[in-house]
Design an enzyme around this catalytic site. Structure first.
Site, mmCIF file in Angstrom:
data_model
loop_
_atom_site.group_PDB
_atom_site.id
_atom_site.type_symbol
_atom_site.label_atom_id
_atom_site.label_comp_id
_atom_site.label_asym_id
_atom_site.label_seq_id
_atom_site.Cartn_x
_atom_site.Cartn_y
_atom_site.Cartn_z
ATOM 1 N N ALA A 80 2.921 -4.726 -1.799
ATOM 2 C CA ALA A 80 3.948 -5.571 -1.195
ATOM 3 C C ALA A 80 4.506 -4.834 0.014
ATOM 4 C CB ALA A 80 5.057 -5.826 -2.208
ATOM 5 N N GLU A 112 4.130 1.482 -8.266
ATOM 6 C CA GLU A 112 5.492 0.960 -8.084
ATOM 7 C C GLU A 112 6.572 1.915 -8.588
ATOM 8 O OE1 GLU A 112 2.901 -0.841 -8.919
ATOM 9 O OE2 GLU A 112 2.966 -2.814 -7.979
HETATM 10 N N1 3HC Z 1 4.624 -1.744 3.009
HETATM 11 C C1 3HC Z 1 5.026 -1.499 4.277
HETATM 12 N N2 3HC Z 1 4.611 -0.474 5.004
HETATM 13 C C2 3HC Z 1 3.732 0.359 4.440
HETATM 14 C C3 3HC Z 1 3.268 0.190 3.123
HETATM 15 C C4 3HC Z 1 3.727 -0.926 2.408
HETATM 16 N N3 3HC Z 1 3.312 -1.189 1.174
HETATM 17 N N4 3HC Z 1 2.416 1.183 2.835
HETATM 18 C C5 3HC Z 1 2.341 1.958 3.931
HETATM 19 N N5 3HC Z 1 3.132 1.454 4.897
HETATM 20 C C6 3HC Z 1 3.300 1.964 6.267
HETATM 21 C C7 3HC Z 1 3.975 3.319 6.305
HETATM 22 O O1 3HC Z 1 5.374 3.192 6.295
HETATM 23 C C8 3HC Z 1 3.428 3.872 7.605
HETATM 24 O O2 3HC Z 1 4.157 3.288 8.636
HETATM 25 P P1 3HC Z 1 4.450 4.116 9.986
HETATM 26 O O3 3HC Z 1 3.130 4.434 10.578
HETATM 27 O O4 3HC Z 1 5.301 3.212 10.780
HETATM 28 O O5 3HC Z 1 5.188 5.348 9.520
HETATM 29 C C9 3HC Z 1 2.011 3.320 7.665
HETATM 30 O O6 3HC Z 1 2.010 2.210 6.768
HETATM 31 C C10 3HC Z 1 0.950 4.288 7.234
HETATM 32 O O7 3HC Z 1 1.319 4.827 5.969
HETATM 33 P P2 3HC Z 1 1.050 6.353 5.622
HETATM 34 O O8 3HC Z 1 1.537 7.230 6.717
HETATM 35 O O9 3HC Z 1 1.570 6.565 4.257
HETATM 36 O O10 3HC Z 1 -0.557 6.375 5.665
HETATM 37 P P3 3HC Z 1 -1.581 7.071 4.699
HETATM 38 O O11 3HC Z 1 -2.917 6.727 5.205
HETATM 39 O O12 3HC Z 1 -1.210 8.504 4.497
HETATM 40 O O13 3HC Z 1 -1.394 6.384 3.268
HETATM 41 C C11 3HC Z 1 -1.165 4.586 1.695
HETATM 42 C C12 3HC Z 1 -1.687 5.038 3.081
HETATM 43 C C13 3HC Z 1 -1.939 5.310 0.598
HETATM 44 C C14 3HC Z 1 -1.383 3.118 1.585
HETATM 45 C C15 3HC Z 1 0.328 4.950 1.586
HETATM 46 O O14 3HC Z 1 0.997 4.453 2.718
HETATM 47 C C16 3HC Z 1 1.014 4.390 0.369
HETATM 48 O O15 3HC Z 1 0.926 4.957 -0.685
HETATM 49 N N6 3HC Z 1 1.741 3.273 0.547
HETATM 50 C C17 3HC Z 1 2.550 2.712 -0.467
HETATM 51 C C18 3HC Z 1 1.747 1.962 -1.482
HETATM 52 C C19 3HC Z 1 2.663 1.349 -2.504
HETATM 53 O O16 3HC Z 1 3.597 1.925 -2.985
HETATM 54 N N7 3HC Z 1 2.349 0.094 -2.869
HETATM 55 C C20 3HC Z 1 3.130 -0.620 -3.813
HETATM 56 C C21 3HC Z 1 4.210 -1.357 -3.119
HETATM 57 S S1 3HC Z 1 5.304 -2.128 -4.228
HETATM 58 C C22 3HC Z 1 4.494 -3.513 -4.703
HETATM 59 O O17 3HC Z 1 3.375 -3.728 -4.341
HETATM 60 C C23 3HC Z 1 5.268 -4.426 -5.567
HETATM 61 C C24 3HC Z 1 4.391 -5.471 -6.146
HETATM 62 O O18 3HC Z 1 4.143 -5.159 -7.476
HETATM 63 C C25 3HC Z 1 4.985 -6.818 -6.044
#
Ligand code: 3HC
Ligand code: NAI
Length: 711
Positions: free
Chosen positions: A63, A130
């Site tokens: 998300a 999450e």
């Molecule tokens: N939403 C919005 N922005 C996100 C994002 C997300 N889910 N995931 C990453 N980004 C953004 C980061 O803020 C960053 O932005 P920036 O360049 O402006 O700083 C950019 O994407 C790149 O992220 P990273 O620097 O972390 O890049 P990496 O390549 O090192 O890692 C990744 C990529 C493994 C995808 C890592 O970003 C990550 O772990 N992201 C979070 C994943 C996550 O927690 N997903 C679950 C979200 S909650 C959810 O899905 C709820 C659902 O159940 C309804």
């Protein structure tokens, strides 16, 4: 057609591509686009099957966390309700194949699990992270995942938040096939093959074959909660996710998903999710340094020379070798190199025993580490990291030599923890390429790297070291060149306040217990024993701490050093230590404290855990406000990143500055002023804290204001 979701037909298969850079997060536009494209493909007679794939570096990473953040603070809808979209995918007559690469995380994996089939490239990773944001899956992940991988594995994945690799996912049944080579082409081939089979295609939500019986469930739930308590101390989401998974077994699917959604909403509005989302963005914000554009040129770093094979040099060598870099370690004697290399090998042996690395992976890493007496190997290095004894004359001598032997474009870094970078740079003819790289011990494990900017350090040097930090899997935080930089500068008032507290009547154990109950990874006395009580002793002398007239000096710490009680390394410090290195309260220390306090005329009394937290954590915050105001830290969020990644501050409290905001700066300022009146000038409120409190503002607003000014 939507811009972020496009569709094209290949050999009778509709290939729906999600293109929402950087990570294809599930924005409302993505969900709408996906819904429209799936519905169109389902009703198009030319389409026999559907493939969903992500453009760019990844499938859907979850998300949109910005939306979750807005919701946590009471604005916006947060994660949109995905139920209709997921049901549309799952209930359609044509097979939907989810094609995964990069990461399918959170909502991304939830979308994937609504497909009838999943294929992935070997390097893909899948997970429900999450809990790292203080929430649980909110798009039916807690209901579908146990149906695909069983309750035990679903709990493990959701509680730890750790993704799994494609090979494990295949073994577990989370995916159906691994595609070697081009993913979209492989997925289309797979879909065409499946489309020839008669339906109906498997709907995850209707499966029950992997769910345990009601009788077999309680021990799994019990073990899951134990895992949550053990690995995620004091956190709500990891326990709550086990409840949601339990509902997948005890309730019909539709009731289970409603239960999940209820838990999700409660958590996203809670304090822990605010804090953890703050930490997520704070960690990513540190690399955005004013004056350094995102696309600033960075020098290639392939070979790193490390000067000094001691504790830090060895750890830094491992961090570099683990990241695939070639390492050249230098020391003054062959014996020093042998000892250093021996320590590296024994650390790797431990990693193999703990299952972190295979013996082959270790052999590969060791193959990248070369040792040599003298400076000959330095000429090949793109980056040199000096980690010799903490002594200015020695460091200057080393840097003068390095400047002579290193290639002209090489960066020269020092791992000093206290010394002035500019003085070190002054003996070179390349001050713009000199920088501090302050690693934390053990350097191969700790994520924090303070990148110390000298007066002449160039933007390119900073950009290169920021990218180097990322390559090592570390969080690089750019800090100013001032004594103690950010982390240690703030730690001293915190540590000394704890020592005053024990002189005033608390015990080291009480202080440490209050701090670990608060969420700190370790109590400060246990930390001092681990780092070496003598280390702070030397720093006290070097930095001439407590030199102001009338300043209260800690008394017991010096005496411990005089008694040779240096902490863990001598088996005794503030505590006693057995073979397991667990601190044991020592009556000898308690008597020493009492006698010392008596001789100094201190009236001793008892302290509540709340008072202990206020005296210690508020000291940290007050110093943090000074560090911020002086510009040693660029942002309050940078300080939080330093403390969460380098000092064991609980991420679920967001870091010291975020925590201060949540307590309320007015309250903090009130207590700090009271301590100032009662305890003396060391508690003088930081002007920035006083101002923000007066204005009813927060450190978060201060950061936002600075960002606006910089833009
Ligand atoms: N939403 C919005 N922005 C996100 C994002 C997300 N889910 N995931 C990453 N980004 C953004 C980061 O803020 C960053 O932005 P920036 O360049 O402006 O700083 C950019 O994407 C790149 O992220 P990273 O620097 O972390 O890049 P990496 O390549 O090192 O890692 C990744 C990529 C493994 C995808 C890592 O970003 C990550 O772990 N992201 C979070 C994943 C996550 O927690 N997903 C679950 C979200 S909650 C959810 O899905 C709820 C659902 O159940 C309804
Ligand atoms: P250490 O004493 O374990 O190792 C220093 C090594 O440098 C020794 O092997 C020594 O032989 C070698 N050395 C000395 N002079 C040399 C020279 N001229 N050329 C090549 N090698 C030389 O010290 P440690 O703990 O590894 O500290 C190194 C640096 O890292 C210091 O500046 C220290 O302040 C800093 N630091 C230490 C941390 C810690 O927790 N130990 C944490 C962060 C920084």
């Amino acid at each position: 057609m939507s811009d972020v979701v496009t569709s094209a037909i290949h050999e009778g298969i509709a290939v729906i591509t999600i293109n929402n850079p950087p990570v294809n997060a599930l924005s409302p536009e993505v969900i709408d686009g996906l819904t429209v494209s799936i519905a169109a493909a389902q009703s198009d007679p030319a389409v026999n099957g559907i493939v969903v794939v992500g453009a760019g570096r990844t499938f859907i990473a979850g998300a949109d966390i910005k939306g979750l953040d807005a919701m946590a603070w009471g604005a916006g809808e947060g994660a949109p309700d995905m139920h209709d979209a997921l049901t549309l995918i799952e209930d359609g007559p044509k097979p939907v194949v989810m094609a995964l690469h990069g990461t399918a995380l959170g909502g991304g994996l939830e979308v994937a699990m609504a497909g009838h089939y999943r294929v992935a490239v070997p390097g893909a990773a899948m997970g429900q992270p999450e809990v790292n944001l203080g929430i649980i899956p909110g798009a039916e992940g807690t209901q579908r995942l146990p149906r695909l991988v069983g309750v035990e594995k679903a709990i493990e994945m959701c509680v730890t938040g750790k993704p799994i690799k494609a090979s494990e996912a295949l073994q577990l049944g989370l995916i159906d096939h691994i595609v070697d080579g081009d993913l979209a082409a492989g997925a289309v081939r797979f879909a065409r093959e499946i489309a020839t089979r008669s339906g109906p295609h498997p709907k995850t939500r209707e499966r029950t074959d992997k769910l345990p019986s009601l009788e077999a469930l309680p021990p799994l739930i019990h073990a899951g909660k134990e895992l949550a308590r053990k690995t995620r101390r004091n956190q709500h989401a990891p326990l709550a996710v086990v409840d949601a998974i339990e509902a997948a077994v005890t309730l019909p699917y539709d009731q289970g998903r409603v239960r999940e959604r209820g838990i999700f909403f409660d958590l996203v509005k809670g304090e822990q999710s605010k804090a953890l989302i703050h930490v997520f963005f704070a960690e990513r914000g540190v690399s955005k340094v004013p004056g350094i554009p995102k696309d600033a040129p960075v020098a290639a770093i392939n070979t790193v020379a490390i000067i000094g094979a001691g504790t830090m040099g060895g750890g830094i060598a491992m961090a570099c070798a683990n990241a695939g870099l070639t390492v050249q370690i230098t020391d003054t004697t062959a014996a020093a190199l042998e000892t250093g290399l021996g320590r590296i090998k024994s650390n790797y042996d431990t990693s193999v025993k703990r299952g972190r690395f295979t013996p082959e992976a270790v052999a590969e890493r060791l193959g990248r580490i070369h040792t040599q007496v003298g400076y000959e190997g330095v000429a090949a290095a793109d980056l040199v990291i000096e980690a010799v004894f903490e002594n200015m004359a020695l460091k200057k001598q080393v840097f003068a030599e390095l400047d002579r032997v290193a290639k002209p474009g090489a960066l020269l870094a020092t791992n000093t923890s206290t010394l002035d970078i500019d003085q070190i740079a002054s003996v070179t003819a390349r001050a713009e390429r000199v920088v501090g790289l302050h690693f934390f011990s053990p350097a191969n494990i700790m994520r924090l790297l303070e990148i110390v900017r000298g007066a002449a350090t160039s933007p390119e040097t900073l950009a290169t070291t920021l990218s180097f930090a990322k390559r090592l899997g570390k969080v690089g935080v750019v800090v100013g060149n001032a004594p103690g930089f950010v982390g240690n500068r703030m730690m001293f008032p915190y540590m000394y306040e704890a020592q005053f507290l024990v002189e005033d009547g608390a015990t080291p154990e009480q202080v440490d217990r209050a701090l670990t109950d608060f969420g700190m990874a370790m109590g400060i006395f246990a930390v001092d024993d681990m780092a070496g009580v003598d280390v702070a002793w030397r720093v006290r002398q070097e930095l001439n701490q407590f030199s102001e007239p009338g300043a209260r000096k800690p008394l017991v710490a010096d005496q411990l050093c005089e008694m040779g009680r240096f902490g863990q390394k001598t088996g005794r410090g503030w505590y006693r230590y057995g073979d397991d290195r667990k601190p044991i309260p020592d009556p000898e220390v308690l008597s020493l404290i009492e006698e010392t306090a008596k001789a100094a005329g201190i009236q001793r009394r008892s302290f509540t855990p709340e008072e202990i937290i206020e005296r210690t954590i508020y000291a940290l915050i007050n110093e943090g406000a000074r560090v911020l105001e002086e510009g040693v830290a660029l942002r309050a969020a940078d300080i939080d990143t330093v403390y969460v990644n380098g000092y064991g501050f609980p991420a679920y409290r967001g870091g010291p500055m975020f925590y201060a905001d949540r307590v309320g700066l007015e309250k903090i300022q009130g207590r700090v002023s009271q301590f100032h009146r009662e305890l003396g000038d060391r508690w003088a409120p930081a002007p920035l804290l006083a101002r923000l409190a007066r204005e009813g503002s927060t450190f978060r607003q201060f950061d936002a204001e600075r960002a606006r000014q910089a833009a």
